[in-house]
Write a protein that holds these residues in place. Sequence first.
Motif, short mmCIF file in Angstrom:
data_model
loop_
_atom_site.label_atom_id
_atom_site.label_comp_id
_atom_site.label_asym_id
_atom_site.label_seq_id
_atom_site.Cartn_x
_atom_site.Cartn_y
_atom_site.Cartn_z
N LEU B 68 1.02 -1.22 0.04
CA LEU B 68 0.11 -0.02 -0.21
C LEU B 68 0.91 1.17 0.00
O LEU B 68 0.45 2.41 -0.64
CB LEU B 68 -0.90 0.24 1.23
N SER B 69 1.99 1.19 0.69
CA SER B 69 2.83 2.42 0.82
C SER B 69 3.53 2.65 -0.54
O SER B 69 3.76 3.74 -0.70
CB SER B 69 3.92 2.51 1.97
N ALA B 70 3.75 1.58 -1.33
CA ALA B 70 4.18 1.85 -2.49
C ALA B 70 2.99 2.62 -3.43
O ALA B 70 3.49 3.62 -4.15
CB ALA B 70 4.57 0.42 -3.43
N GLN B 71 2.04 2.32 -3.38
CA GLN B 71 0.91 2.71 -3.84
C GLN B 71 0.54 4.30 -3.63
O GLN B 71 0.17 5.23 -4.43
CB GLN B 71 -0.61 2.04 -3.83
N ALA B 72 0.85 4.27 -2.22
CA ALA B 72 0.69 5.80 -1.65
C ALA B 72 1.57 6.87 -2.50
O ALA B 72 1.39 7.98 -2.28
CB ALA B 72 1.09 5.84 -0.23
N ALA B 73 2.71 6.29 -2.99
CA ALA B 73 3.99 7.13 -3.55
C ALA B 73 3.41 7.14 -4.96
O ALA B 73 4.28 7.61 -5.96
CB ALA B 73 5.28 6.31 -3.45
N GLY B 74 2.16 6.62 -5.65
CA GLY B 74 1.85 6.63 -6.72
C GLY B 74 2.56 5.63 -7.69
O GLY B 74 2.50 5.45 -8.76
N ASN B 75 3.27 4.64 -7.30
CA ASN B 75 3.77 3.42 -7.79
C ASN B 75 2.60 2.15 -7.84
O ASN B 75 1.68 2.38 -7.11
CB ASN B 75 4.92 2.83 -7.22
N SER B 76 2.81 1.07 -8.60
CA SER B 76 2.26 -0.06 -8.74
C SER B 76 2.42 -0.62 -7.14
O SER B 76 3.44 -0.67 -6.85
CB SER B 76 2.50 -0.76 -9.77
#
Lengths: 340, 340
Positions: B68-76
């Motif tokens: 989720l934290s990767a997604q928080a940074a706009g990544n997949s």
Amino acid sequence: MTTSTARLPSALDRGRELVQPALREAVEHYLGSDMALVARYHHGWTDAEGTPTDVWTGKLVRPALTLLSAQAAGNSSADGTPAAAAVELVHNFSLLHDDIMDGDTARRGRATAWTLFGAPSATLAGNALLTTATSLLLDAEAVGARSAAASLMSATQRMINGQATDIAFEHRDDVTPAECLRMAGDKTGALLACACSLGAELAGAEAALIGRLHAFGEHLGIAFQLVDDLLGIWGESGRTGKETGADLRVRKRTLPVVAALDAQGSDELATLYFRREPLDEREVRRVAELVEGAGGRDWALSRADHHVAAARECLAEADLAESVRAEFLEFAEFMTGRRF
Amino acid sequence: MTTSTARLPSALDRGRELVQPALREAVEHYLGSDMALVARYHHGWTDAEGTPTDVWTGKLVRPALTLLSAQAAGNSSADGTPAAAAVELVHNFSLLHDDIMDGDTARRGRATAWTLFGAPSATLAGNALLTTATSLLLDAEAVGARSAAASLMSATQRMINGQATDIAFEHRDDVTPAECLRMAGDKTGALLACACSLGAELAGAEAALIGRLHAFGEHLGIAFQLVDDLLGIWGESGRTGKETGADLRVRKRTLPVVAALDAQGSDELATLYFRREPLDEREVRRVAELVEGAGGRDWALSRADHHVAAARECLAEADLAESVRAEFLEFAEFMTGRRF
């Protein structure tokens, strides 16, 4: 580290001057207070209550080699200090855990940490030193920090694997000399290979130089292990600090023994070595004779010479200042007692 | 991980699909064969002989948060996979060692690794997982690899320190609630803070986002520990998997107990809790009453609410997509059983 010659390389003293303060600083900076207490004791800086002491804390051979590798890359030895301290921290992580796993109660004439602080605290302190080693490299302001940290982890993984294989050998009576050499390469060679190259890698040296220093260290480590194993059987205790026959008494699967067991007609040796009852002094001498008779001593000596020659070759091919090469050779002679 | 609600966040399933194969690949790639055997068993992929099994291997909450934290940074979320696997490996390193240190013979209904492979092999396997976690990050092709590895080491160091403090507490009867909260922050909060931010850090996110996700995870971790401690005293075993009074029977220095012992007039509680003889069931109930009477339950509930609110605030301040924020909140509710 047991060695067979008394002359200490001059680089050891210079190394200690740089590495000891860096080690202390790392312990104070990265470890929590409970862990620092155990680490300070283990390193010989304090007694178990935390009172400063000044005891012999080892020769710091590995970090001295790491500093030399920084010089090999054309840097000052000070530039290699984080790498040197990291290698020594990984070494001490392994010692803290080894003493627990082997149930050893003394090291360098002092009580082992787990006997004073308990196995859980000594285990955690070991973990804390491994973690600190990695942090030290990653926090270093050097171009090769990430690459050096990755190499240190590879070496650590191989060392752990060698320790595990060593444990697995205890339950087998059919270990081959080739397997045993591979294990020594992992358990002893990997960290020494890392020690001989990590200062250069941290400084961002070329891959070719790093590779040659690494291979030099790997061969040196295996040669050292062979000589150490020979001393554990035929060493003169006064000169080496290792008691004659010490490894035989505890039935260690050392390289000369494994080679002898692997040879034709080793039935008497196998019977003595794998029986449950302890060996008396007469039997220890008999085992040493049998190992020698089966060619275990000659095999180990010839393998040591092979790895000494290979190490020398790696160093000859490396592009570095002659003065640094001479110091590396001095270390190699010191650690193996063989002319380089 | 014990939780008080049955509804599982949907991100858990998605997380497992990415993380399980990455974990397996890491174990096969980095570990030697003897260590891989122990690691596969510990993760629940095989039995002790190495035969594949399909047992429940934990919810993988931490790595799901990392994705989720990767997604928080706009990544997949796939971009966060090395970070997610690394966090889970550090968690499993600590479990392997914890089981040895605590002498626990069962985990998730299976024999603990050390009871089957011996404490030395389980210790080494733990070390191998910690080393692998670091390697996984350093070998990742991502801008934040070095920084993420450094953060994982900081979290690991704090976790180790929390474990050491926890051990030290066993020999003290004057631990304050503030000390105990700090210990929980180190032992539980640090790795959860890392889990909630490491995917973003690996992706090279801005420091402000990483910092807020980190603080969110730290508060969440402490709230989780408080709730877990409450369940260890007053939990309903059917719903939580934790037996009512379980932590009291083993006289654990949990947060509600430490708060109660710290309150005025806790003499009866102290006498019961610090005596050598085991507590019978009537006495366990009496201890629970005394902890509640001294305000230990209310204190823990109010501290949990405080940290839940603080976590919510950190998340509100973080610059991330609303859908990702909602998933983080779903996790927080799931882990603490409190409305976010």
